[in-house]
Enzyme design. Structure first.
Site, PDB file in Angstrom:
ATOM      1  N   ALA A 284       0.459  -1.208  -0.266  1.00 61.31           N
ATOM      2  CA  ALA A 284       0.162  -0.270   0.121  1.00 61.31           C
ATOM      3  C   ALA A 284       0.695   1.045   0.143  1.00 61.31           C
ATOM      4  O   ALA A 284       0.725   2.426  -0.719  1.00 61.31           O
ATOM      5  CB  ALA A 284      -1.458   0.352   1.477  1.00 61.31           C
ATOM      6  N   ASP A 330      16.660  27.210 -33.727  1.00 59.49           N
ATOM      7  CA  ASP A 330      17.287  28.288 -35.702  1.00 59.49           C
ATOM      8  C   ASP A 330      16.653  29.037 -35.626  1.00 59.49           C
ATOM      9  O   ASP A 330      16.106  29.098 -34.904  1.00 59.49           O
ATOM     10  CB  ASP A 330      17.301  26.870 -36.819  1.00 59.49           C
ATOM     11  CG  ASP A 330      17.884  27.085 -37.324  1.00 59.49           C
ATOM     12  OD1 ASP A 330      18.707  27.600 -38.272  1.00 59.49           O
ATOM     13  OD2 ASP A 330      16.876  26.647 -38.612  1.00 59.49           O
ATOM     14  N   ASP A 623      20.017  20.639 -37.664  1.00 67.17           N
ATOM     15  CA  ASP A 623      19.823  20.508 -36.778  1.00 67.17           C
ATOM     16  C   ASP A 623      19.324  19.643 -35.953  1.00 67.17           C
ATOM     17  O   ASP A 623      19.560  19.679 -34.726  1.00 67.17           O
ATOM     18  CB  ASP A 623      18.379  21.659 -36.105  1.00 67.17           C
ATOM     19  CG  ASP A 623      18.378  22.996 -36.984  1.00 67.17           C
ATOM     20  OD1 ASP A 623      19.614  23.653 -36.724  1.00 67.17           O
ATOM     21  OD2 ASP A 623      17.476  22.888 -37.777  1.00 67.17           O
ATOM     22  N   ASN A 685      -0.375   7.348   2.548  1.00 68.49           N
ATOM     23  CA  ASN A 685       0.944   6.056   3.257  1.00 68.49           C
ATOM     24  C   ASN A 685       1.239   6.895   4.074  1.00 68.49           C
ATOM     25  O   ASN A 685       1.339   5.835   5.067  1.00 68.49           O
ATOM     26  CB  ASN A 685       1.408   6.004   1.765  1.00 68.49           C
ATOM     27  CG  ASN A 685       0.765   5.505   0.338  1.00 68.49           C
ATOM     28  OD1 ASN A 685      -0.448   6.175   0.088  1.00 68.49           O
ATOM     29  ND2 ASN A 685       1.543   5.133  -0.847  1.00 68.49           N
ATOM     30  N   ASN A 713      -5.595   1.277  -0.260  1.00 70.16           N
ATOM     31  CA  ASN A 713      -4.793   1.935  -1.407  1.00 70.16           C
ATOM     32  C   ASN A 713      -5.369   1.324  -2.482  1.00 70.16           C
ATOM     33  O   ASN A 713      -5.410   2.521  -3.382  1.00 70.16           O
ATOM     34  CB  ASN A 713      -3.663   0.876  -0.926  1.00 70.16           C
ATOM     35  CG  ASN A 713      -2.880   1.043  -1.988  1.00 70.16           C
ATOM     36  OD1 ASN A 713      -2.457   1.825  -2.505  1.00 70.16           O
ATOM     37  ND2 ASN A 713      -2.788  -0.828  -3.060  1.00 70.16           N
ATOM     38  N   THR A 716      -8.494   4.813  -2.648  1.00 72.44           N
ATOM     39  CA  THR A 716      -7.671   6.158  -2.639  1.00 72.44           C
ATOM     40  C   THR A 716      -6.430   6.613  -3.915  1.00 72.44           C
ATOM     41  O   THR A 716      -6.560   7.654  -4.145  1.00 72.44           O
ATOM     42  CB  THR A 716      -6.805   6.286  -1.258  1.00 72.44           C
ATOM     43  OG1 THR A 716      -5.899   5.759  -0.761  1.00 72.44           O
ATOM     44  CG2 THR A 716      -7.842   6.308   0.276  1.00 72.44           C
TER      45      THR A 716
END
Length: 882
Positions: A284, A330, A623, A685, A713, A716
């Protein structure tokens, strides 16, 4: 032994002798075979690339990816197949994106090889042959004519009105008139100044020539570009930040989980329960949704950018633009229109601007000369006034005459051309003779110093006037110093068509008409885009192969520099600087001129070494190496070459420099939203970890079951986190300076927020647990579970802005997030009040009072975050006043 002088500084006969070739016969077929074996094919080569399987396996070597795979295995072992599948999908998605990106260099090389492949007219064994350009070898004698692509690097032997378009290789906006004479030993080594050489990949726009092949394949200037392209991609700032973040986070979380397991067992909890709790917390606590959220954010940003004509070829580049501190652009075709236009006409000491009403007879005569002493031709398939073909300078002269009411087609009917003296690099002028009734008139145009040397008077309608040559030269130099290309115009009347008269005789006793100044003007929107970049704290830098005066003039018009004495660093200056000296100069220089592809990379690398995040824009082959070396390369989609597009990270579909400003805004919005997700996910967490870590220390039972941790976990980090991807840009996003390149993801008080609010969530959870236990409420674990979930929902709504209050933004300004929060709330209520889910989630229905306490505790998080934002606003106001 000293190195021989460069080819353009050596006599042609010396080079022919060195190559052991007779220019009238060419090489023999046997000698061609020997040289082909010695030098190889005249083709561009690339390094051996890893096979597809090795590329695919390499995508799984990242530390964060390995941690996620371990988390997937652990989730499967404890029965959480939803998490297992989610993690595997995320890992595979990122692997596919990385695999696709690995082919970008190969595709750039393939585009170069297509550019380099053509047919060539070559003299061998005294016979003219048509061979594929890869079959050319050094020493071959090659014939060129208008429309041909130059197949190798060659020294010119003889020419007829040869002009070459070298813009793709050098960045020059004007075709280059070539010559055969040896150049002095102190002459410039810049490609655009090697007038007796032609280079592979350029195009003959006018005339014909015969040349000696000196370099083929990877030894050519185009081959050197290919070598510069053959390098590994740089990681973006976001990738670097996320990689460092993932490693640190994984190690910290694993350490905390070990401590929680040991502490729980030491207090007497069941080892199996503590093992499952620690493992669940590890799964988690590591935000495995982060790669998915980042991918979704970047994909949505890329989709939004297509609407403003920017095509993202590499997703992380969307965010990189938000980090850019310097944009190296450029000039030709990027900041300018890549079309020549007449800026002004200087006649009899006064300037006449194109489009001005009522031009004087003297102005009309000068414009008549410009239109008739001119080889531009009208496109028969296009009836518009602008549909003229030929040298860009000559088409510009036709258009300015047309604007004053002089139609070239009609003029040629009234004054048909009967004779001409073509332009050559020795005379630096061109003359055409036209029938005018029973008489003839000659018109001459060319370099001011060349034409004035042939003039002895100034033309006027009321008769010839004295000519002040010094005043004209002074005016020509003044215009040239402004970055304008200046041509002089003159005329002479003839009673009869000159026959047998010498060249000097025809181009003598001319009457001066005036000067005409031309320029490749800036794009109208480019100046506004430059201003926007400066207001956003981004430094614009021009890097071009064009003349220093032209580069400075365009830079001034765009606002890149404001002082007409601003320093312009040339390619020769760069060649004289070592890396340390260049590093000391790049912080101040804003304009670089006459630079080659390798020097463009040096400039980009010096800027990066000084801590800048560099974007490079461009459109030509010259370039491409710098586009790839930069943190983000931006190519032009309409006027650009395939090589530049394939080497770039992003393509501007409308070739509009201003589109970069919109891309920078989008990049900043995306990074802000990534930070918001990290703030949200890591705070949640952190709250979970502190809750489980502090409970045993406070002599409280383990507050959550493994299923609770995994559920929190899932609900959310899932929809609410992804919904943050749609959060609009904050106010003033383009009025703040770019992030420092080495700035941490947790800068500007974020780690303090994560720690402080995480501890607050843990305190609220443990406070509710203590209250419930002390008052005899049996549902204490369900209450802790609910507070933990709902406090994160309140938190995600509150952190939508780092400064603006939630009521200022409005609840409905991010409808996807509001919907995700409401859905999560309903799902949480279902785990509590749907009977069939109670045994699965180990929950019990809460009373109204218990639910009210949970809601009140969660609301505290929102109040604290709003107080924090109020403090930030007040601090910002104090700082602004100070």
């Amino acid at each position: 032994m000293s190195n021989p002088a460069p080819w353009h500084q050596r006599e042609t006969q010396e080079l022919l002798t060195e190559q052991a070739v007779d220019p009238s016969q060419g090489l023999s077929q046997d000698e061609v075979s020997r040289r082909l074996e010695r030098f190889g094919a005249n083709a561009l080569q690339s390094q051996t690339r890893r096979g597809p399987w090795r590329l695919l396996l390499a995508q799984f070597s990242d530390f964060m990816v390995l941690v996620l795979l371990v988390a997937a295995v652990i989730s499967g072992l404890i029965g959480d197949l939803v998490d297992t599948i989610a993690i595997l999908v995320i890992v595979l998605l990122n692997a596919v994106i990385g695999f696709v990106q690995s082919w970008r260099a190969d595709r750039a090389m393939a585009a170069l090889q297509v550019l380099a492949t053509a047919q060539a007219q070559v003299l061998r064994d005294g016979q003219l042959q048509t061979v594929p350009s890869p079959a050319l070898v050094p020493g071959d004698i090659v014939l060129l004519e208008a429309g041909n692509q130059v197949p190798a690097d060659m020294r010119l032997i003889d020419i007829a009105q040869l002009q070459v378009d070298e813009s793709a290789l050098t960045g020059e906006s004007v075709t280059v008139a070539k010559q055969t004479h040896v150049l002095p030993s102190n002459s410039s080594k810049a490609l655009g100044d090697q007038l007796n050489m032609v280079f592979k990949g350029t195009t003959v726009s006018l005339g014909r020539a015969r040349g000696l092949v000196l370099a083929t394949g990877m030894a050519t200037e185009l081959g050197k570009v290919a070598k510069l392209l053959d390098q590994d991609d740089r990681s973006t700032p976001l990738q670097n930040r996320l990689a460092a973040f993932g490693k640190r986070l994984a190690l910290v979380v694993i350490g905390i989980c070990v401590i929680i397991f040991v502490a729980g067992v030491w207090r007497g909890e069941a080892p199996l329960l503590m093992a499952l709790t620690a493992i669940s917390l590890a799964v988690a606590a590591i935000p495995e949704a982060l790669p998915a959220v980042v991918t979704v954010l970047l994909a949505l940003g890329a989709k939004r950018m297509v609407a403003v004509h920017a095509l993202v070829r590499r997703l992380p580049s969307v965010e990189t633009l938000g980090s850019v501190t310097t944009i190296c652009s450029d000039k030709t075709g990027t900041l300018t229109q890549n079309k020549m236009f007449a800026e002004q006409l200087w006649v009899q000491g006064a300037a006449w601007l194109p489009g001005a009403p009522d031009p004087t007879p003297e102005v009309l005569e000068a414009l008549r000369a410009a239109a008739l002493c001119n080889d531009a031709r009208h496109n028969p398939n296009d009836n518009s006034a602008e549909a003229w073909q030929g040298d860009p300078t000559e088409t510009a002269l036709v258009l300015v005459a047309h604007g004053a009411g002089l139609d070239k087609t009609q003029l040629e009917t009234e004054l048909p051309r009967v004779q001409e003296l073509p332009f050559d690099s020795d005379r630096k002028r061109m003359t055409t003779l036209h029938r005018s009734g029973e008489r003839f008139v000659g018109y001459t145009k060319g370099a001011p110093e060349s034409v004035l040397a042939c003039c002895d008077a100034q033309w006027a309608t009321d008769g010839a006037q004295p000519l002040d040559s010094q005043a004209v030269i002074h005016q020509a130099n003044t215009l040239a110093a402004q970055g304008l290309r200046v041509l002089a115009l003159a005329r002479r009347d003839f009673a009869s068509l000159p026959e047998g008269e010498t060249l000097a005789g025809v181009e003598s006793q001319l009457q001066f008409l005036g000067l005409i100044a031309l320029i490749d003007p800036p794009r109208e929107e480019a100046a506004a885009a430059v201003r926007d970049c400066i207001s956003a704290g981004i430094t614009p830098v021009m890097i071009t192969g064009d003349h220093p005066a032209t580069a400075r003039a365009i830079a001034q018009r765009l606002g890149i520099v404001t002082d007409d004495q601003a320093e312009v660093l040339t390619g020769q200056d760069l060649a004289d600087l070592d890396d340390a000296a260049l590093l000391a100069r790049v912080a101040k220089v804003r304009v670089y001129a006459r630079v080659d592809p390798a020097q463009k990379i040096r400039i980009v690398q010096a800027l990066q070494a000084s801590g800048e995040i560099v974007s490079m824009t461009g459109d030509g082959v010259n370039d491409a190496p710098a586009l790839k070396r930069a943190d983000i390369g931006v190519a032009m989609g309409l006027g650009g070459t395939d090589v530049a597009r394939e080497a770039s990270s992003m393509v501007l579909l409308d070739d509009n420099f201003a589109t970069i400003v919109a891309a920078v805004r989008e990049g900043r919005r995306i990074f802000d939203n990534i930070r918001k997700f990290i703030r949200y996910a890591m705070t949640g967490n952190s709250g979970e970890i502190w809750t489980l870590f502090l409970a045993p220390l406070l002599l409280l039972p383990i507050p959550l079951q493994p299923i609770h941790i995994l559920w929190v976990n899932l609900v959310t980090d899932g929809l609410p986190g992804l919904a943050l991807a749609t959060e609009p840009a904050e106010r003033g996003v383009m009025q703040r300076p770019p992030r420092a390149p080495d700035e941490s993801l947790f800068a500007n008080g974020m780690w303090q927020h994560i720690l402080g609010v995480g501890l607050l969530i843990a305190a609220l959870c443990l406070g509710v647990q203590y209250w419930a236990l002390s008052t005899g409420h049996a549902h204490w674990q369900t209450m802790v579970f609910t507070v933990l979930t709902l406090s994160q929902m309140v938190h995600v709504m509150a952190i939508r802005s780092e400064r603006d209050a939630l009521w200022t933004q409005g609840l409905g300004s991010n409808k996807p997030l509001l919907g995700a929060v409401l859905l999560t709330f309903l799902l949480q209520m279902a785990t509590i009040y749907v009977p069939v889910l109670n045994p699965i989630f180990k929950t019990q229905p809460l009373s109204l009072m218990e639910l009210g306490i949970c809601l009140g505790a969660a609301a505290v998080v929102g109040i604290v975050v709003e107080l924090e934002k109020a403090w930030r606003r007040r601090s910002a106001r104090r700082h602004a006043i100070a």
